[in-house]
Motif scaffolding. Sequence first.
Motif, PDB file in Angstrom:
ATOM      1  N   SER A 105       0.844  -1.186   0.000  1.00 54.98           N
ATOM      2  CA  SER A 105       0.000   0.000   0.000  1.00 54.98           C
ATOM      3  C   SER A 105       0.888   1.247   0.000  1.00 54.98           C
ATOM      4  CB  SER A 105      -0.886   0.007   1.244  1.00 54.98           C
ATOM      5  OG  SER A 105      -1.290   1.310   1.579  1.00 54.98           O
ATOM      6  N   LEU A 106       0.609   2.174  -0.897  1.00 54.81           N
ATOM      7  CA  LEU A 106       1.384   3.417  -0.916  1.00 54.81           C
ATOM      8  C   LEU A 106       1.128   4.225   0.348  1.00 54.81           C
ATOM      9  CD1 LEU A 106       1.025   4.469  -4.671  1.00 54.81           C
ATOM     10  CD2 LEU A 106       2.690   2.941  -3.589  1.00 54.81           C
ATOM     11  N   GLY A 107      -0.084   4.086   0.910  1.00 57.80           N
ATOM     12  CA  GLY A 107      -0.396   4.769   2.169  1.00 57.80           C
ATOM     13  C   GLY A 107       0.435   4.248   3.320  1.00 57.80           C
ATOM     14  N   VAL A 108       0.667   2.931   3.361  1.00 56.12           N
ATOM     15  CA  VAL A 108       1.498   2.352   4.414  1.00 56.12           C
ATOM     16  C   VAL A 108       2.945   2.799   4.263  1.00 56.12           C
ATOM     17  CG1 VAL A 108       2.468   0.177   5.267  1.00 56.12           C
ATOM     18  CG2 VAL A 108       0.012   0.396   4.921  1.00 56.12           C
ATOM     19  N   ARG A 205       6.631  -0.975 -12.292  1.00 59.70           N
ATOM     20  CA  ARG A 205       6.868  -0.005 -13.372  1.00 59.70           C
ATOM     21  C   ARG A 205       8.038   0.907 -13.045  1.00 59.70           C
ATOM     22  NH1 ARG A 205       1.023  -0.196 -13.965  1.00 59.70           N
ATOM     23  NH2 ARG A 205       0.788   1.322 -12.307  1.00 59.70           N
ATOM     24  N   ARG A 206       8.121   1.352 -11.786  1.00 62.13           N
ATOM     25  CA  ARG A 206       9.198   2.260 -11.395  1.00 62.13           C
ATOM     26  C   ARG A 206      10.543   1.541 -11.252  1.00 62.13           C
ATOM     27  NH1 ARG A 206       7.577   7.291  -9.298  1.00 62.13           N
ATOM     28  NH2 ARG A 206       5.615   7.854 -10.317  1.00 62.13           N
ATOM     29  N   LEU A 207      10.500   0.247 -10.954  1.00 62.52           N
ATOM     30  CA  LEU A 207      11.737  -0.507 -10.738  1.00 62.52           C
ATOM     31  C   LEU A 207      12.376  -0.942 -12.049  1.00 62.52           C
ATOM     32  CD1 LEU A 207      13.340  -1.609  -8.263  1.00 62.52           C
ATOM     33  CD2 LEU A 207      12.107  -3.762  -8.578  1.00 62.52           C
ATOM     34  N   ASN A 208      11.560  -1.203 -13.054  1.00 59.75           N
ATOM     35  CA  ASN A 208      12.057  -1.715 -14.325  1.00 59.75           C
ATOM     36  C   ASN A 208      13.086  -0.763 -14.933  1.00 59.75           C
ATOM     37  OD1 ASN A 208      12.216  -3.382 -16.608  1.00 59.75           O
ATOM     38  ND2 ASN A 208      10.691  -2.149 -17.689  1.00 59.75           N
ATOM     39  N   LEU A 220      10.290   4.710  -4.605  1.00 64.90           N
ATOM     40  CA  LEU A 220       9.624   4.562  -5.895  1.00 64.90           C
ATOM     41  C   LEU A 220       8.339   5.356  -5.982  1.00 64.90           C
ATOM     42  CD1 LEU A 220      10.118   0.695  -6.160  1.00 64.90           C
ATOM     43  CD2 LEU A 220      11.546   2.476  -7.187  1.00 64.90           C
ATOM     44  N   LEU A 221       8.025   6.150  -4.959  1.00 61.72           N
ATOM     45  CA  LEU A 221       6.803   6.957  -4.986  1.00 61.72           C
ATOM     46  C   LEU A 221       6.932   8.034  -6.051  1.00 61.72           C
ATOM     47  CD1 LEU A 221       6.004   7.367  -1.174  1.00 61.72           C
ATOM     48  CD2 LEU A 221       4.781   5.958  -2.828  1.00 61.72           C
TER      49      LEU A 221
END
Length: 221
Positions: A105-108, A205-208, A220-221
Amino acid sequence: MGQALLRLCREDSSGCEVVAAVASKVAARVVEGVPHFTSAELTGVPAFDVAIDFSLPEGFDAVLALCEARGAALVSGTTGLSDAQKARLDAAAAHIPLVWASNFSLGVAVLHELVARAAALLPGWDCDIVEAHHTRKLDAPSGTALTLGAAAETGGAHPHYASIRAGDIVGEHLVQFATAGERIELVHRATNRDIFARGALHAARRLNGRAPGRYRIADLL
């Protein structure tokens, strides 16, 4: 989680393509155009850029080894890893980009940052973490609770844990800081498991294409 990932990828318009799905057992070889493999057939999956792993500790080593062998990135949300498996993650990060998180979760991810800040600003306060999940969840405290506790420890707190297993609770985490006459509560409640799958896809997507290394969701946010 696997079903949620497959469904969200079908609905996705940002170029995400599933080249294979892997599970301990498969009912059909191809489902909606996606080839399915058993875990025993893992090495036979076609080429991929990123593996997204939500399995069990027993299946984790094979996924990590495959990513290393193919130079592919890994996004893993498998909890309950042993110390040796955690060490393997650190070693693999020298060769491939990877992110492991107990909760996608991006919130976590933001909650982790808030907990660390609160702990650093409130020395000497009691810190308690209460987590609640559905009755089928095996590990307790949850991996997310332990990760939040680690964030609190970076700020100097000494967290205590409590776990609740009831009904179909998706996931709730309360981090409480208390002292005489006052307390602060930081809470995250998940009401739909899709948030974890969306976060994993966001991370993939951000890690690739990134350089080898061990990344956090916050990176990665």
